[in-house]
Design a protein around this motif. Structure first.
Motif, PDB file in Angstrom:
ATOM      1  N   VAL A  70       0.849  -1.186   0.000  1.00 10.46           N
ATOM      2  CA  VAL A  70       0.000   0.000   0.000  1.00 10.46           C
ATOM      3  C   VAL A  70       0.887   1.238   0.000  1.00 10.46           C
ATOM      4  CG1 VAL A  70      -1.676   1.313   1.348  1.00 10.46           C
ATOM      5  CG2 VAL A  70      -1.852  -1.186   1.221  1.00 10.46           C
ATOM      6  N   THR A  71       0.669   2.109  -0.974  1.00  5.69           N
ATOM      7  CA  THR A  71       1.397   3.373  -1.031  1.00  5.69           C
ATOM      8  C   THR A  71       0.395   4.507  -1.210  1.00  5.69           C
ATOM      9  OG1 THR A  71       3.206   2.224  -2.159  1.00  5.69           O
ATOM     10  CG2 THR A  71       3.302   4.623  -2.124  1.00  5.69           C
ATOM     11  N   ALA A  72       0.540   5.523  -0.376  1.00  7.31           N
ATOM     12  CA  ALA A  72      -0.312   6.710  -0.507  1.00  7.31           C
ATOM     13  C   ALA A  72       0.519   7.930  -0.137  1.00  7.31           C
ATOM     14  CB  ALA A  72      -1.531   6.604   0.393  1.00  7.31           C
ATOM     15  N   LYS A 121      -8.131   3.334  -0.192  1.00  7.41           N
ATOM     16  CA  LYS A 121      -8.732   4.660  -0.085  1.00  7.41           C
ATOM     17  C   LYS A 121      -7.793   5.521   0.749  1.00  7.41           C
ATOM     18  CE  LYS A 121     -12.612   7.085   2.085  1.00  7.41           C
ATOM     19  NZ  LYS A 121     -13.826   6.918   2.925  1.00  7.41           N
ATOM     20  N   ALA A 122      -7.346   6.626   0.187  1.00  8.96           N
ATOM     21  CA  ALA A 122      -6.453   7.523   0.909  1.00  8.96           C
ATOM     22  C   ALA A 122      -7.120   8.875   1.092  1.00  8.96           C
ATOM     23  CB  ALA A 122      -5.136   7.678   0.170  1.00  8.96           C
ATOM     24  N   THR A 123      -7.200   9.302   2.339  1.00  8.46           N
ATOM     25  CA  THR A 123      -7.687  10.640   2.656  1.00  8.46           C
ATOM     26  C   THR A 123      -6.481  11.477   3.053  1.00  8.46           C
ATOM     27  OG1 THR A 123      -9.769   9.708   3.433  1.00  8.46           O
ATOM     28  CG2 THR A 123      -9.283  11.992   4.062  1.00  8.46           C
ATOM     29  N   ASN A 131       7.125  25.708  -0.039  1.00  2.91           N
ATOM     30  CA  ASN A 131       7.429  26.923   0.715  1.00  2.91           C
ATOM     31  C   ASN A 131       6.370  27.298   1.738  1.00  2.91           C
ATOM     32  OD1 ASN A 131       9.888  27.470  -0.689  1.00  2.91           O
ATOM     33  ND2 ASN A 131       8.657  28.159  -2.434  1.00  2.91           N
ATOM     34  N   ASN A 132       5.136  26.864   1.517  1.00  4.87           N
ATOM     35  CA  ASN A 132       4.039  27.349   2.346  1.00  4.87           C
ATOM     36  C   ASN A 132       3.355  26.291   3.206  1.00  4.87           C
ATOM     37  OD1 ASN A 132       4.151  30.104   1.425  1.00  4.87           O
ATOM     38  ND2 ASN A 132       3.308  29.374  -0.511  1.00  4.87           N
ATOM     39  N   ALA A 133       3.420  25.026   2.814  1.00  6.45           N
ATOM     40  CA  ALA A 133       2.740  23.985   3.588  1.00  6.45           C
ATOM     41  C   ALA A 133       3.431  23.794   4.934  1.00  6.45           C
ATOM     42  CB  ALA A 133       2.725  22.677   2.805  1.00  6.45           C
ATOM     43  N   THR A 134       2.622  23.653   5.980  1.00 11.19           N
ATOM     44  CA  THR A 134       3.171  23.509   7.327  1.00 11.19           C
ATOM     45  C   THR A 134       2.981  22.113   7.908  1.00 11.19           C
ATOM     46  OG1 THR A 134       1.095  24.392   8.200  1.00 11.19           O
ATOM     47  CG2 THR A 134       2.922  25.946   7.888  1.00 11.19           C
ATOM     48  N   LYS A 135       2.010  21.366   7.383  1.00  8.46           N
ATOM     49  CA  LYS A 135       1.766  20.006   7.869  1.00  8.46           C
ATOM     50  C   LYS A 135       1.057  19.211   6.782  1.00  8.46           C
ATOM     51  CE  LYS A 135      -1.174  19.229  11.311  1.00  8.46           C
ATOM     52  NZ  LYS A 135      -1.731  19.100  12.692  1.00  8.46           N
ATOM     53  N   ALA A 136       1.335  17.908   6.761  1.00  9.89           N
ATOM     54  CA  ALA A 136       0.705  17.025   5.780  1.00  9.89           C
ATOM     55  C   ALA A 136       0.311  15.727   6.466  1.00  9.89           C
ATOM     56  CB  ALA A 136       1.650  16.752   4.610  1.00  9.89           C
ATOM     57  N   LYS A 137      -0.816  15.176   6.053  1.00 10.78           N
ATOM     58  CA  LYS A 137      -1.333  13.957   6.684  1.00 10.78           C
ATOM     59  C   LYS A 137      -1.911  13.019   5.634  1.00 10.78           C
ATOM     60  CE  LYS A 137      -4.656  12.522  10.253  1.00 10.78           C
ATOM     61  NZ  LYS A 137      -5.639  13.027  11.245  1.00 10.78           N
ATOM     62  N   VAL A 138      -1.643  11.736   5.807  1.00 12.66           N
ATOM     63  CA  VAL A 138      -2.216  10.702   4.944  1.00 12.66           C
ATOM     64  C   VAL A 138      -2.873   9.647   5.833  1.00 12.66           C
ATOM     65  CG1 VAL A 138      -1.766   8.878   3.266  1.00 12.66           C
ATOM     66  CG2 VAL A 138      -0.497  11.021   3.135  1.00 12.66           C
ATOM     67  N   ILE A 139      -4.130   9.350   5.543  1.00 15.55           N
ATOM     68  CA  ILE A 139      -4.812   8.199   6.149  1.00 15.55           C
ATOM     69  C   ILE A 139      -5.083   7.213   5.019  1.00 15.55           C
ATOM     70  CG2 ILE A 139      -6.804   7.376   7.446  1.00 15.55           C
ATOM     71  CD1 ILE A 139      -7.183  10.284   8.425  1.00 15.55           C
ATOM     72  N   ALA A 140      -4.414   6.077   5.057  1.00 12.38           N
ATOM     73  CA  ALA A 140      -4.557   5.067   3.999  1.00 12.38           C
ATOM     74  C   ALA A 140      -5.344   3.884   4.545  1.00 12.38           C
ATOM     75  CB  ALA A 140      -3.199   4.611   3.501  1.00 12.38           C
ATOM     76  N   GLU A 141      -6.389   3.536   3.825  1.00  9.19           N
ATOM     77  CA  GLU A 141      -7.293   2.471   4.261  1.00  9.19           C
ATOM     78  C   GLU A 141      -7.303   1.365   3.210  1.00  9.19           C
ATOM     79  OE1 GLU A 141     -12.053   2.426   4.648  1.00  9.19           O
ATOM     80  OE2 GLU A 141     -11.060   3.895   5.932  1.00  9.19           O
ATOM     81  N   LEU A 142      -6.847   0.178   3.597  1.00  9.44           N
ATOM     82  CA  LEU A 142      -6.961  -0.976   2.708  1.00  9.44           C
ATOM     83  C   LEU A 142      -8.367  -1.529   2.858  1.00  9.44           C
ATOM     84  CD1 LEU A 142      -5.593  -2.985   0.758  1.00  9.44           C
ATOM     85  CD2 LEU A 142      -5.004  -4.357   2.774  1.00  9.44           C
ATOM     86  N   VAL A 174       2.461   7.064   3.245  1.00  7.91           N
ATOM     87  CA  VAL A 174       2.232   5.756   3.852  1.00  7.91           C
ATOM     88  C   VAL A 174       2.804   4.700   2.904  1.00  7.91           C
ATOM     89  CG1 VAL A 174       0.486   4.015   4.404  1.00  7.91           C
ATOM     90  CG2 VAL A 174       0.205   6.366   5.216  1.00  7.91           C
ATOM     91  N   TYR A 175       3.628   3.822   3.453  1.00  9.99           N
ATOM     92  CA  TYR A 175       4.152   2.692   2.687  1.00  9.99           C
ATOM     93  C   TYR A 175       4.110   1.487   3.615  1.00  9.99           C
ATOM     94  CZ  TYR A 175       7.197  -0.243  -0.142  1.00  9.99           C
ATOM     95  OH  TYR A 175       7.704  -1.283  -0.893  1.00  9.99           O
TER      96      TYR A 175
END
Length: 107
Positions: A24-26, A84-86, A33-44, A69-70
């Motif tokens: 699973v890769t998401a 499904k990746a949110t 330059n501007n993003a301060t945080k990133a989040k991945v929720i990966a659902e098999l 997510v790997y």
């Protein structure tokens, strides 16, 4: 025509299966330059009739512009799966989310 994403520059979800090993890769990326945080929720997800049932969920949150997510998971034969990746990217207190799906794979 899809609306232009403000904070999310790229989002991908992928599922590969070899034998009974699913990978699973998401990923999500925002403005470097501007993003301060990133989040991945990966659902098999497992297909059951016309529905999709979650069998495993992984979450990664990073300070900065990207997250990934790997993971691997042992799947069962004669079943169909997808991911499904949110994903969410923040720029300060403002955020943007998107859901992306992988292709379906049958074991």
């Amino acid at each position: 025509v899809s609306p232009r994403m403000m904070y999310i520059e790229d989002a991908k979800s992928n599922l590969t299966i070899s034998g009974t090993k699913a990978t699973v890769t998401a990923t999500v990326s925002g403005d470097l330059n501007n993003a301060t945080k990133a989040k991945v929720i990966a659902e098999l997800q497992l297909k059951s009739g016309s529905s999709w049932i979650p069998v495993e969920i992984w979450t990664v949150t990073n300070n900065g512009s990207s997250a990934k997510v790997y993971e691997t998971y042992t799947v069962k034969s004669n079943n169909t799966y997808r991911v499904k990746a949110t994903v969410t990217v923040w720029e300060g207190s403002q955020s943007e989310s998107k859901t992306v799906y992988s292709g379906e794979k049958t074991v």
